[in-house]
Design a protein around this motif. Structure first.
Motif, PDB file in Angstrom:
ATOM      1  N   ASP A 100      30.279 -12.193 -18.959  1.00 12.69           N
ATOM      2  CA  ASP A 100      28.839 -12.059 -18.721  1.00 12.69           C
ATOM      3  C   ASP A 100      28.411 -12.937 -17.537  1.00 12.69           C
ATOM      4  N   VAL A 101      28.876 -14.166 -17.547  1.00 11.15           N
ATOM      5  CA  VAL A 101      28.480 -15.111 -16.504  1.00 11.15           C
ATOM      6  C   VAL A 101      28.977 -14.636 -15.133  1.00 11.15           C
ATOM      7  N   GLU A 102      30.210 -14.152 -15.124  1.00 12.50           N
ATOM      8  CA  GLU A 102      30.790 -13.682 -13.867  1.00 12.50           C
ATOM      9  C   GLU A 102      29.923 -12.565 -13.276  1.00 12.50           C
ATOM     10  N   GLU A 149      19.736 -10.678  -0.482  1.00 14.05           N
ATOM     11  CA  GLU A 149      18.668  -9.732  -0.133  1.00 14.05           C
ATOM     12  C   GLU A 149      17.350 -10.479   0.128  1.00 14.05           C
ATOM     13  N   ALA A 150      17.111 -11.540  -0.629  1.00 14.23           N
ATOM     14  CA  ALA A 150      15.796 -12.195  -0.588  1.00 14.23           C
ATOM     15  C   ALA A 150      15.714 -13.353   0.410  1.00 14.23           C
ATOM     16  N   MET A 151      16.839 -13.885   0.827  1.00  7.47           N
ATOM     17  CA  MET A 151      16.828 -15.172   1.537  1.00  7.47           C
ATOM     18  C   MET A 151      17.062 -15.054   3.032  1.00  7.47           C
ATOM     19  N   VAL A 187      19.305 -17.167  -9.021  1.00  2.59           N
ATOM     20  CA  VAL A 187      19.124 -17.264  -7.570  1.00  2.59           C
ATOM     21  C   VAL A 187      18.621 -18.662  -7.223  1.00  2.59           C
ATOM     22  N   MET A 188      17.635 -19.133  -7.992  1.00  2.00           N
ATOM     23  CA  MET A 188      17.072 -20.449  -7.702  1.00  2.00           C
ATOM     24  C   MET A 188      18.125 -21.542  -7.885  1.00  2.00           C
ATOM     25  N   ARG A 189      18.934 -21.402  -8.897  1.00  2.00           N
ATOM     26  CA  ARG A 189      19.970 -22.410  -9.095  1.00  2.00           C
ATOM     27  C   ARG A 189      20.974 -22.400  -7.942  1.00  2.00           C
ATOM     28  N   GLN A 190      21.362 -21.200  -7.524  1.00  3.22           N
ATOM     29  CA  GLN A 190      22.330 -21.117  -6.418  1.00  3.22           C
ATOM     30  C   GLN A 190      21.762 -21.770  -5.149  1.00  3.22           C
ATOM     31  N   ILE A 191      20.459 -21.543  -4.916  1.00  6.20           N
ATOM     32  CA  ILE A 191      19.851 -22.136  -3.718  1.00  6.20           C
ATOM     33  C   ILE A 191      19.812 -23.658  -3.840  1.00  6.20           C
ATOM     34  N   ALA A 206      23.414 -12.073  -9.034  1.00  5.47           N
ATOM     35  CA  ALA A 206      22.427 -13.007  -8.484  1.00  5.47           C
ATOM     36  C   ALA A 206      22.734 -13.312  -7.016  1.00  5.47           C
ATOM     37  N   GLN A 207      23.998 -13.410  -6.713  1.00  7.97           N
ATOM     38  CA  GLN A 207      24.426 -13.662  -5.327  1.00  7.97           C
ATOM     39  C   GLN A 207      23.911 -12.546  -4.406  1.00  7.97           C
TER      40      GLN A 207
END
Ligand SMILES: Nc1ncnc2c1ncn2[C@@H]1O[C@H](COP(=O)(O)OP(=O)(O)OP(=O)(O)O)[C@@H](O)[C@H]1O
Length: 342
Positions: free
Chosen positions: A230-232, A244-246, A283-287, A238-239
């Motif tokens: 699930d996490v993968e 797309e958003a950044m 997404v926020m965590r990755q950033i 999210a990546q």
């Protein structure tokens, strides 16, 4: 050679999960305890089928009075098996479990690098997985902490950490060691109930087994396995959403005159608003992982996620290191917190 059910199971696991390829060099991390002795014996027995070259690495943390004798014990075993042996000894005693682990992986990677091993193999079991899941659950974690111990993980660009025993319990490794009379080096600190990990192993899991489910250990380990997939999937999705958003390093035209000089990046709120909360948070965590020196905490992620739907000009408090996120129309702007002189 005696071929047991465990040999067959590990052989199958390695093949079906593509853990190692044929004819590779495998560095096996052996502490001398029952799990890693079981591991090295199984790999030695499977070696001819796969054409691997095996080496044994031991790390002496110097934190037990018998640690040198322990290292010598593993060295002698390696010599008896005719396997190359590598020892790393800590310069100073490593005094916490976390620093010990970190030092150990660095030491193992260095040995693997110098001696051309592509894989480092450890004896983590389903029991370790269940304990790690419970430990992380109580500290407060998302699904990522609960997936607990993955089958494979890159340690460096060209070295992969592999854990082939994740479906085997500690009870099974103990029986296996007895069956083959493998000389286990008992780690005295494993009995010390001042360590949370040992209390989980010796008190909590037996309690769950006695009062809730005799198979609790395996059931919890299987939950970790399910969560891993699930996490993968969520991390990968999210990546893509983040990409797309950044936009990084946006031009000056997006800055108002009173804006800080150093805009780090901006995020398109319209893109994020369409996504489910689970992905918004990721997404926020990755950033934050990219722009902060330390791992972001729950509050950091929640405050940032709230900006996706917050009114114009809303902003977060400075994150550690000074970065600030602020809403400007359709965008969330990340700045490094110092104000521009203009
Ligand atoms: N001092 C060490 N030297 C080399 N490898 C180690 C050492 N300590 C741990 N490892 C590796 O990490 C795995 C998991 O570590 P953990 O601390 O759970 O080990 P452990 O309880 O000592 O396990 P084991 O029963 O194999 O000794 C071990 O199975 C082994 O492969």
């Amino acid at each position: 050679m005696v071929w047991t059910k465990l040999h067959a199971e590990i052989h199958r696991t390695i093949r079906s999960r593509h853990l190692f390829e044929c004819k590779k060099r495998l560095l096996v991390a052996v502490s001398g305890g029952q799990d890693s002795l079981c591991l090295i014996k199984l790999l030695l027995d499977l070696q001819s089928k796969w054409g691997w070259e095996l080496g044994i690495a031991h790390c002496d943390h110097c934190w037990r009075a018998d640690s040198q004798a322990n290292a010598l014990h593993v060295k002698n075993l390696a010599a008896n098996w005719g396997v190359s042996f590598y020892l790393e000894t800590a310069n100073q005693p490593v005094n916490s479990e976390a620093t010990a682990r970190e030092w150990r992986y660095q030491a193992l990677s260095a040995i693997a690098q110098i001696h051309n091993y592509e894989y480092i193999v450890t004896g983590h079991t389903a029991s370790d997985r269940a304990e790690t899941l419970l430990y992380n659950l109580m500290r407060g974690t998302g699904a990522d902490g609960l997936q607990a111990l993955t089958w494979q993980r890159p340690l460096t660009e060209n070295i992969l950490l592999v854990r082939p025993l994740l479906e085997i319990t500690r009870k099974q490794t103990e029986q296996f060691c007895q069956e083959f009379q493998l000389p286990i080096w008992e780690d005295s600190t494993n009995q010390d109930l001042k360590y949370a990990r040992n209390r989980i192993r010796q008190e909590l899991i037996p309690y769950l087994q006695a009062n809730f489910n005799p198979q609790a250990e395996l059931a919890i380990a299987q939950t970790a396995e399910l969560l891993q997939a699930d996490v993968e999937y969520l991390e990968r999705t999210a990546q893509q959403l983040k990409e797309e958003a950044m936009e990084w390093e946006v031009g000056e035209e997006f800055l108002s005159s009173s804006s800080p000089a150093s805009l780090l990046l901006r995020l398109n709120r319209q893109v994020l608003q369409k996504a489910p909360l689970a992905l918004q948070r990721r997404v926020m965590r990755q950033i934050l992982q990219e722009i902060l020196a330390d791992a972001p905490n729950f509050e950091h992620i929640e405050k940032l996620t709230a900006l996706i739907t917050a009114p114009n000009r809303s902003q977060t408090d400075p994150f550690p290191g000074g970065a600030i996120a602020q809403v400007q129309g359709n965008w969330i702007l990340f700045r490094n917190g110092e104000r521009r002189n203009n």
